[in-house]
Enzyme design. Sequence first.
Site, PDB file in Angstrom:
ATOM      1  N   GLY A   9       0.842  -1.189   0.000  1.00 38.22           N
ATOM      2  CA  GLY A   9       0.000   0.000   0.000  1.00 38.22           C
ATOM      3  C   GLY A   9       0.877   1.238   0.000  1.00 38.22           C
ATOM      4  N   CYS A  10       0.411   2.274   0.635  1.00 35.83           N
ATOM      5  CA  CYS A  10       1.144   3.540   0.692  1.00 35.83           C
ATOM      6  C   CYS A  10       2.550   3.313   1.241  1.00 35.83           C
ATOM      7  CB  CYS A  10       0.388   4.513   1.588  1.00 35.83           C
ATOM      8  SG  CYS A  10       1.263   6.063   1.868  1.00 35.83           S
ATOM      9  N   PHE A  11       3.542   3.709   0.478  1.00 39.69           N
ATOM     10  CA  PHE A  11       4.917   3.458   0.928  1.00 39.69           C
ATOM     11  C   PHE A  11       5.290   4.256   2.164  1.00 39.69           C
ATOM     12  CE2 PHE A  11       6.197   5.833  -3.228  1.00 39.69           C
ATOM     13  CZ  PHE A  11       5.827   7.067  -2.740  1.00 39.69           C
ATOM     14  N   TRP A  12       4.619   5.358   2.432  1.00 41.14           N
ATOM     15  CA  TRP A  12       4.900   6.122   3.651  1.00 41.14           C
ATOM     16  C   TRP A  12       4.719   5.238   4.880  1.00 41.14           C
ATOM     17  CZ3 TRP A  12       1.134  10.779   2.709  1.00 41.14           C
ATOM     18  CH2 TRP A  12       1.614  11.574   1.663  1.00 41.14           C
ATOM     19  N   CYS A  13       3.655   4.422   4.855  1.00 40.37           N
ATOM     20  CA  CYS A  13       3.323   3.594   6.018  1.00 40.37           C
ATOM     21  C   CYS A  13       4.155   2.325   6.113  1.00 40.37           C
ATOM     22  CB  CYS A  13       1.840   3.232   5.991  1.00 40.37           C
ATOM     23  SG  CYS A  13       0.767   4.661   6.199  1.00 40.37           S
TER      24      CYS A  13
END
Length: 174
Positions: A9-13
């Site tokens: 999913g979101c690479f930030w997380c």
Amino acid sequence: MEKATFAGGCFWCMVTPFEELPGIGGIVSGYTGGSVENPTYEQVKTGQTGHWEAVQITFDPELFPYERLLELYWQQIVPTDPDGQFHDRGSQYRTAIFTHNEKQHELAVQSKKALEASGRFSKPIVTEILPAAPFYPAEEYHQGYHKKNPKHYKEDREKSGRDAYIQEHWKETT
């Protein structure tokens, strides 16, 4: 040092669960698995390039074995969702393990089979296990986003439902 590449999913997380662990040399947010060389975020977010948002982790397998990375990875995602992760929908947010050698591939397959056999999830595990493809680092503003924009990161993560899901499904191991 070796590399491990995970799409969740979101690479930030996908950065914070792995950073600051012994043996982790670095984590880069980026794009992999698509058909466009050196894609931009604007291109990838359309879902038309075939890329996944991913993190590439440099690690010392003597200090932090690949098997442990896999255990931690599974605890960050919804492995039964073929259409994205949490509130991030689209092909760029699918889950995948990109293996860099045969040993990683074997370990990833074993870990997926073990998760399937555990009965933890009622739906099939759809996370793909694929050979590592060219990895393109994301733009600088995405790197270490949680440190550069802690308020927005925290709000986005809370709204996504990721933390509540992790707590619900993995509370005995966290």
